[in-house]
Design a protein around this motif. Sequence first.
Motif, PDB file in Angstrom:
ATOM      1  N   MET A  47       0.852  -1.200   0.000  1.00  0.00           N
ATOM      2  CA  MET A  47       0.000   0.000   0.000  1.00  0.00           C
ATOM      3  C   MET A  47       0.875   1.233   0.000  1.00  0.00           C
ATOM      4  O   MET A  47       1.995   1.214   0.505  1.00  0.00           O
ATOM      5  CB  MET A  47      -0.914   0.006   1.219  1.00  0.00           C
TER       6      MET A  47
ATOM      7  N   VAL B  31       0.720   5.682   0.449  1.00  0.00           N
ATOM      8  CA  VAL B  31       0.052   6.963   0.657  1.00  0.00           C
ATOM      9  C   VAL B  31       1.076   8.070   0.407  1.00  0.00           C
ATOM     10  O   VAL B  31       2.269   7.887   0.647  1.00  0.00           O
ATOM     11  CB  VAL B  31      -0.588   7.109   2.057  1.00  0.00           C
TER      12      VAL B  31
ATOM     13  N   THR C 145      -5.307  12.250  -0.855  1.00  0.00           N
ATOM     14  CA  THR C 145      -6.392  11.291  -1.031  1.00  0.00           C
ATOM     15  C   THR C 145      -7.684  11.956  -0.584  1.00  0.00           C
ATOM     16  O   THR C 145      -7.670  12.767   0.333  1.00  0.00           O
ATOM     17  CB  THR C 145      -6.124  10.001  -0.233  1.00  0.00           C
TER      18      THR C 145
ATOM     19  N   PRO D  28     -12.046   7.754   2.331  1.00  0.00           N
ATOM     20  CA  PRO D  28     -11.584   6.999   3.502  1.00  0.00           C
ATOM     21  C   PRO D  28     -10.655   5.868   3.070  1.00  0.00           C
ATOM     22  O   PRO D  28     -10.607   5.492   1.899  1.00  0.00           O
ATOM     23  CB  PRO D  28     -12.881   6.446   4.099  1.00  0.00           C
ATOM     24  N   ALA D  29      -9.933   5.339   4.013  1.00  0.00           N
ATOM     25  CA  ALA D  29      -9.026   4.223   3.736  1.00  0.00           C
ATOM     26  C   ALA D  29      -9.825   3.027   3.215  1.00  0.00           C
ATOM     27  O   ALA D  29     -10.954   2.780   3.648  1.00  0.00           O
ATOM     28  CB  ALA D  29      -8.262   3.844   4.989  1.00  0.00           C
ATOM     29  N   ALA D  30      -9.230   2.301   2.281  1.00  0.00           N
ATOM     30  CA  ALA D  30      -9.902   1.154   1.673  1.00  0.00           C
ATOM     31  C   ALA D  30     -10.040  -0.018   2.651  1.00  0.00           C
ATOM     32  O   ALA D  30     -10.965  -0.810   2.541  1.00  0.00           O
ATOM     33  CB  ALA D  30      -9.152   0.709   0.425  1.00  0.00           C
ATOM     34  N   ASN D  31      -9.112  -0.122   3.609  1.00  0.00           N
ATOM     35  CA  ASN D  31      -9.160  -1.216   4.572  1.00  0.00           C
ATOM     36  C   ASN D  31      -8.401  -0.802   5.840  1.00  0.00           C
ATOM     37  O   ASN D  31      -7.800   0.268   5.883  1.00  0.00           O
ATOM     38  CB  ASN D  31      -8.581  -2.504   3.972  1.00  0.00           C
ATOM     39  N   ASP D  32      -8.449  -1.663   6.855  1.00  0.00           N
ATOM     40  CA  ASP D  32      -7.809  -1.337   8.140  1.00  0.00           C
ATOM     41  C   ASP D  32      -6.309  -1.159   8.013  1.00  0.00           C
ATOM     42  O   ASP D  32      -5.721  -0.298   8.665  1.00  0.00           O
ATOM     43  CB  ASP D  32      -8.115  -2.414   9.181  1.00  0.00           C
TER      44      ASP D  32
ATOM     45  N   GLU E 111      -4.602  -0.054   5.400  1.00  0.00           N
ATOM     46  CA  GLU E 111      -4.331   1.263   4.821  1.00  0.00           C
ATOM     47  C   GLU E 111      -4.623   2.364   5.840  1.00  0.00           C
ATOM     48  O   GLU E 111      -3.895   3.349   5.930  1.00  0.00           O
ATOM     49  CB  GLU E 111      -5.156   1.504   3.559  1.00  0.00           C
ATOM     50  N   GLY E 112      -5.671   2.176   6.619  1.00  0.00           N
ATOM     51  CA  GLY E 112      -5.988   3.143   7.671  1.00  0.00           C
ATOM     52  C   GLY E 112      -4.847   3.263   8.668  1.00  0.00           C
ATOM     53  O   GLY E 112      -4.477   4.363   9.074  1.00  0.00           O
ATOM     54  N   GLN E 113      -4.249   2.128   9.053  1.00  0.00           N
ATOM     55  CA  GLN E 113      -3.119   2.160   9.987  1.00  0.00           C
ATOM     56  C   GLN E 113      -1.905   2.810   9.350  1.00  0.00           C
ATOM     57  O   GLN E 113      -1.165   3.542  10.009  1.00  0.00           O
ATOM     58  CB  GLN E 113      -2.774   0.749  10.484  1.00  0.00           C
TER      59      GLN E 113
ATOM     60  N   ARG F 220      -1.990   5.203   7.136  1.00  0.00           N
ATOM     61  CA  ARG F 220      -2.259   6.646   7.187  1.00  0.00           C
ATOM     62  C   ARG F 220      -2.035   7.203   8.593  1.00  0.00           C
ATOM     63  O   ARG F 220      -1.486   8.285   8.752  1.00  0.00           O
ATOM     64  CB  ARG F 220      -3.684   6.945   6.737  1.00  0.00           C
TER      65      ARG F 220
END
Length: 98
Positions: free
Chosen positions: A44, A46, A62, A65-69, A71-73, A75
């Motif tokens: 991934m 960013v 971007t 929202p993040a596509a998955n957990d 990617e969220g982490q 970010r």
Amino acid sequence: MDAPESKSDPIEPVSIVHRIDDDRDVDPAAFYNFLDYVFERDGMRVIARAYLDEMGWVTFMTEGPAANDAEGQLRIDAAIYLARRYEQVTFLHERNPQ
């Protein structure tokens, strides 16, 4: 005696690229001087951008929202890294440059 260990970052950018977009032939005000921070983990990526004429803030490039957990982490970790260096960390849809 060893020096005390400083607070570490949860991630570091894989690259920091200095870029210039110069479209002054179309618009006299269209000169952009910026740094792109690229963060990667587990396939991934960013990217966050800081304009050098206004160094108090950096923006993740971007809109959604993040596509998955994972990617969220990524970010979150990148935001922690950037927050230690900039006053304000935003996302593209939150930033309203003037």
